[in-house]
Design a protein around this motif. Structure first.
Motif, PDB file in Angstrom:
ATOM      1  N   LEU A   1       0.806  -1.218   0.000  1.00  0.00           N
ATOM      2  CA  LEU A   1       0.000   0.000   0.000  1.00  0.00           C
ATOM      3  C   LEU A   1       0.842   1.273   0.000  1.00  0.00           C
ATOM      4  CD1 LEU A   1      -2.542  -1.236   2.681  1.00  0.00           C
ATOM      5  CD2 LEU A   1      -3.088  -0.816   0.260  1.00  0.00           C
ATOM      6  N   ARG A   2       2.146   1.096   0.224  1.00  0.00           N
ATOM      7  CA  ARG A   2       3.083   2.229   0.278  1.00  0.00           C
ATOM      8  C   ARG A   2       2.724   3.215   1.399  1.00  0.00           C
ATOM      9  NH1 ARG A   2       3.606   4.173  -5.866  1.00  0.00           N
ATOM     10  NH2 ARG A   2       1.370   3.882  -5.770  1.00  0.00           N
ATOM     11  N   ILE A   3       2.431   2.650   2.575  1.00  0.00           N
ATOM     12  CA  ILE A   3       2.204   3.474   3.756  1.00  0.00           C
ATOM     13  C   ILE A   3       3.021   2.888   4.908  1.00  0.00           C
ATOM     14  CG2 ILE A   3      -0.128   4.113   3.020  1.00  0.00           C
ATOM     15  CD1 ILE A   3      -1.198   2.213   5.154  1.00  0.00           C
ATOM     16  N   ALA A   4       3.160   3.626   5.974  1.00  0.00           N
ATOM     17  CA  ALA A   4       3.923   3.164   7.131  1.00  0.00           C
ATOM     18  C   ALA A   4       3.143   2.085   7.879  1.00  0.00           C
ATOM     19  CB  ALA A   4       4.228   4.333   8.053  1.00  0.00           C
ATOM     20  N   GLY A   5       3.865   1.105   8.413  1.00  0.00           N
ATOM     21  CA  GLY A   5       3.229   0.022   9.136  1.00  0.00           C
ATOM     22  C   GLY A   5       2.374   0.473  10.305  1.00  0.00           C
ATOM     23  N   PRO A   6       2.883   1.364  11.184  1.00  0.00           N
ATOM     24  CA  PRO A   6       2.056   1.823  12.311  1.00  0.00           C
ATOM     25  C   PRO A   6       0.770   2.524  11.853  1.00  0.00           C
ATOM     26  CG  PRO A   6       4.367   2.310  12.718  1.00  0.00           C
ATOM     27  CD  PRO A   6       4.278   1.841  11.302  1.00  0.00           C
ATOM     28  N   SER A   7       0.854   3.278  10.756  1.00  0.00           N
ATOM     29  CA  SER A   7      -0.330   3.960  10.240  1.00  0.00           C
ATOM     30  C   SER A   7      -1.368   2.946   9.763  1.00  0.00           C
ATOM     31  CB  SER A   7       0.062   4.893   9.095  1.00  0.00           C
ATOM     32  OG  SER A   7      -1.084   5.501   8.540  1.00  0.00           O
TER      33      SER A   7
END
Length: 306
Positions: free
Chosen positions: A25-31
């Motif tokens: 998804l190309r987002i940060a894991g915590p987000s």
């Protein structure tokens, strides 16, 4: 509840791994984790059972997954209709050996993508775009190929090549101490042969000519054993498992990169094709190609990327 949260849910459900889903998804894991928790609060159900080692869908998650997929399909169709892009005119895309794992998802809101199953060499796929057989191709191209066929290219991916070696040491190997295989079958291996020969000229690597198609597969590993010298892999061999008697070693001074271009016709006017190009190459970045330690052929269109 937002559509993007539903897309996040589907990605995690398909990967069953938050880290892989975040990369996709190309987002940060915590987000991603926070968004899934927010979705669970909005729905009032737990979607995943997760601990440090595993992720699994709950019964509620399993029941909701097909409904969420159907809802996202309807939303994508609505976007296509609003943009005036008829579902009866798909964008046809060909590729060589690599494509982004979320290829279809990236363009789902702007075009209906048909991925051509006819996997062919880079120069052939670029030619198919030029003659109108397909609309887009993910392939390796040179600047002179683009000029000759009236094509344009955007960077969509890059592989840092490595070496396979006998022995047990996994330390970095200088490019000058490697070998590159060049196959006599130019119909299949034209792009790789040109890349390998220029790499050898620039770095002092040794060219080894073969005639058995051993650029990839078991025959490649047999050549490594025969030569007893680190051999640079090709991008078609990036996912092949390394046999236990061989090791993978990074190549340095310089580090060879193979670029993947998304190619379309320069005079392309179809909105769906142009929208697909934007969706697939947006936020790709330089992928390390601008580093002083990176090597690309002189005529690579992305030599100054980043």
């Amino acid at each position: 509840m937002e559509l993007r949260q539903l897309r996040y849910f589907v990605a995690v459900a398909e990967e069953l791994h938050f880290g892989r889903a975040a990369v996709r998804l190309r987002i940060a894991g915590p987000s991603l984790s926070q968004q899934i928790k927010a979705l669970e609060r909005d729905l009032g159900v737990r979607l995943f059972d997760r601990d440090r080692r595993s992720v699994a869908l709950t019964p509620s998650g399993q029941a909701l997954l097909p409904q969420v997929r159907a809802l996202l399909d309807q939303a994508d169709e609505l976007r296509r209709s609003a943009a005036g892009m008829a579902a009866t005119e798909p964008v046809r895309l060909g590729y060589v050996s690599w494509r982004p794992p979320d290829l279809t998802a990236r363009v789902s809101g702007v075009a209906q993508l048909h991925v051509d199953a006819w996997v062919m060499p880079s120069h052939t796929q670029a030619g198919r775009v030029a003659d109108g057989s397909i609309d887009l191709a993910i392939c390796w191209v040179r600047a002179d190929d683009l000029a000759a066929h009236a094509l344009e290219a955007r960077l969509i991916g890059a592989d840092r090549l490595f070496a396979i070696s006998t022995g047990t040491g996994t330390s970095a190997v200088p490019a000058k101490d490697t070998s590159v295989l060049v196959d006599s079958d130019t119909a299949t291996w034209d792009s790789w042969n040109r890349y390998a020969e220029e790499f050898a000229r620039d770095t002092g690597a040794r060219v080894v000519r073969i005639d058995d198609g051993g650029i990839t597969g078991p025959a490649f590993f047999d050549h490594v054993r025969r030569l007893r010298r680190p051999v640079v892999n090709s991008p078609k061999g990036q996912t092949a498992p390394v046999p236990p008697d061989l090791v993978q070693r990074p190549v340095v001074d310089p580090a060879p990169y193979w670029t993947w271009a998304l190619v379309c016709r320069r005079d392309e006017t179809r909105k769906a094709v142009r929208a697909a190009v934007e969706a697939l190459t947006r936020d790709v970045g330089g992928l390390g190609l601008a580093a002083d330690t990176a090597w690309l052929p002189a005529d690579d269109p992305f030599r100054t990327a980043g």
